[in-house]
Design a protein around this motif. Structure first.
Motif, short mmCIF file in Angstrom:
data_model
loop_
_atom_site.label_atom_id
_atom_site.label_comp_id
_atom_site.label_asym_id
_atom_site.label_seq_id
_atom_site.Cartn_x
_atom_site.Cartn_y
_atom_site.Cartn_z
N ARG A 1 53.51 97.16 63.56
CA ARG A 1 53.94 96.11 64.25
C ARG A 1 54.58 95.16 63.22
O ARG A 1 55.43 94.18 63.54
N TRP B 1 48.73 98.38 62.81
CA TRP B 1 49.24 96.85 62.41
C TRP B 1 50.44 97.06 61.49
O TRP B 1 51.21 96.23 61.48
N GLU C 1 42.15 93.83 66.55
CA GLU C 1 42.73 92.50 66.35
C GLU C 1 41.75 91.54 65.28
O GLU C 1 42.59 90.72 64.76
N GLN C 2 40.67 91.78 65.61
CA GLN C 2 39.94 91.04 64.53
C GLN C 2 40.19 91.18 63.17
O GLN C 2 40.08 90.32 62.34
N SER D 1 37.08 95.12 66.02
CA SER D 1 38.21 95.38 66.68
C SER D 1 39.44 95.25 65.89
O SER D 1 39.18 94.62 64.90
N HIS E 1 43.18 92.01 61.79
CA HIS E 1 44.68 91.48 61.58
C HIS E 1 44.77 90.45 60.57
O HIS E 1 45.74 90.47 59.67
N ALA F 1 44.09 101.72 63.57
CA ALA F 1 44.30 100.30 63.58
C ALA F 1 45.33 99.80 62.43
O ALA F 1 46.06 98.91 62.47
#
Length: 326
Positions: free
Chosen positions: A280, A277, A215-216, A213, A218, A273
């Motif tokens: 953000r 990232w 988030e994994q 994922s 980041h 992804a």
């Protein structure tokens, strides 16, 4: 968003020889296949091809094959296979590569080599020859080899080095993520102290077995940004190695037994992804997704060349998905 993929593979097992391909990867991944894996939201897309670990005798033939496809698929540079520890044989091979206009770097795949090779006298001599040609060096290693690459960077400061796949740290899976280890973060920081080294944000989906994922990932991307700064990071897809794993949702070709397979949207998902990232975090998205790779590999003014090629029957993974599995 414009995208310069710093780490694209292609291969043709009927034309070249590979000892490591198996399962879903043991098929042709070439012109047609990459056209079906384009990045959905890219306004412009180019790529640097990285050698796909043919047998050594095929290193130069691999360059010539990719060069014949380059104009049609958007390859603007080639990182060629090379052994840097062979003395006069290394010199002769590099001279052969110098006749190929698209070559911008070399890779001696270090991840399976014995400890100490990258800082041996023979290897350092070969690395200096690479630098003398004006080429870059791709360092494909395991996390435990990060200190060795740092020593190489110090021994040959004139050599531009890029770390492939963040040094392949353990990342776990989407359901069972693993945090970055203190050792990996420390060694990544030490490597980044050498200004001639950059880092590719690539390969982590493969380290997760294709089960990942955004988030994994980041914490690993954050660690790379903390170490290198956004100005020394570049995105890479590691296609097709990093697009093998569990079937994606609603894939009509999903294996009934749940075994790993090709994931049609994984290349785009990884681009989204990393770019998401970066946005953000307030990093320069264009630098990470295009400009840093362009400057590192020196491909800004290098258009793909158009070469003729002989049409041959194809046995790519698209045919395999449709049932041509004999």
């Amino acid at each position: 968003m414009r995208v310069l993929d710093s780490h694209l593979h292609l291969w043709d097992p009927e034309l070249l020889h590979y000892t490591w391909l198996e399962g879903p990867l043991a098929w042709l991944f070439g012109e047609t296949e990459i056209e079906h894996a384009r990045i959905g939201n890219a306004t412009s897309e180019r790529a640097v091809f990285v050698q796909a670990e043919t047998i050594e005798d095929d290193f130069l033939d691999e360059v010539r094959w990719v060069a014949s496809l380059a104009a049609r698929i958007g390859v603007v540079g080639i990182v060629a296979g090379a052994r840097l520890d062979r003395g006069t044989d290394t010199t002769a091979h590099l001279e052969g590569l110098a006749a190929e206009p698209l070559v911008v770097g070399v890779r001696h795949n270090l991840q399976g080599e014995s400890d100490g090779l990258a800082v041996s006298a023979a290897f350092v001599t070969g690395a200096r020859e690479v630098a003398a040609h004006g080429w870059a060096f791709d360092a494909c290693i395991r996390a435990s080899q990060l200190p060795e690459v740092a020593r190489l960077a110090g021994a040959v400061p004139e050599l531009r080095i890029v770390l492939d796949h963040l040094g392949k740290p353990q990342v776990g899976t989407a359901d069972a993520p693993v945090a970055p280890t203190m050792e990996w973060v420390r060694d990544l920081d030490d490597l980044a102290r050498h200004p001639n080294v950059l880092c590719k944000l690539s390969g982590l989906p493969a380290e997760a077995g294709g089960d990942w994922s955004a988030e994994q990932m980041h914490p690993f991307l954050d660690a790379a940004a903390d170490a290198f700064g956004a100005e020394r990071l570049m995105w890479g897809s590691d296609w097709p190695v990093s697009v093998i794993g569990p079937a994606e949702a609603d894939d009509p070709y999903a294996n009934e037994d749940g075994t790993p397979m090709y994931q049609p949207t994984a290349r785009s998902r990884w681009a989204d992804a990393v770019s998401g990232w970066a946005e953000r975090r307030g990093h320069d998205v264009d630098a990470i997704m295009w400009r840093n790779a362009e400057e590192f590999y020196r491909v800004g003014a290098r258009p793909p060349r158009e070469d003729a090629r002989e049409e041959r029957p194809r046995r790519g993974f698209l045919g395999w998905l449709r049932g041509d599995r004999a």
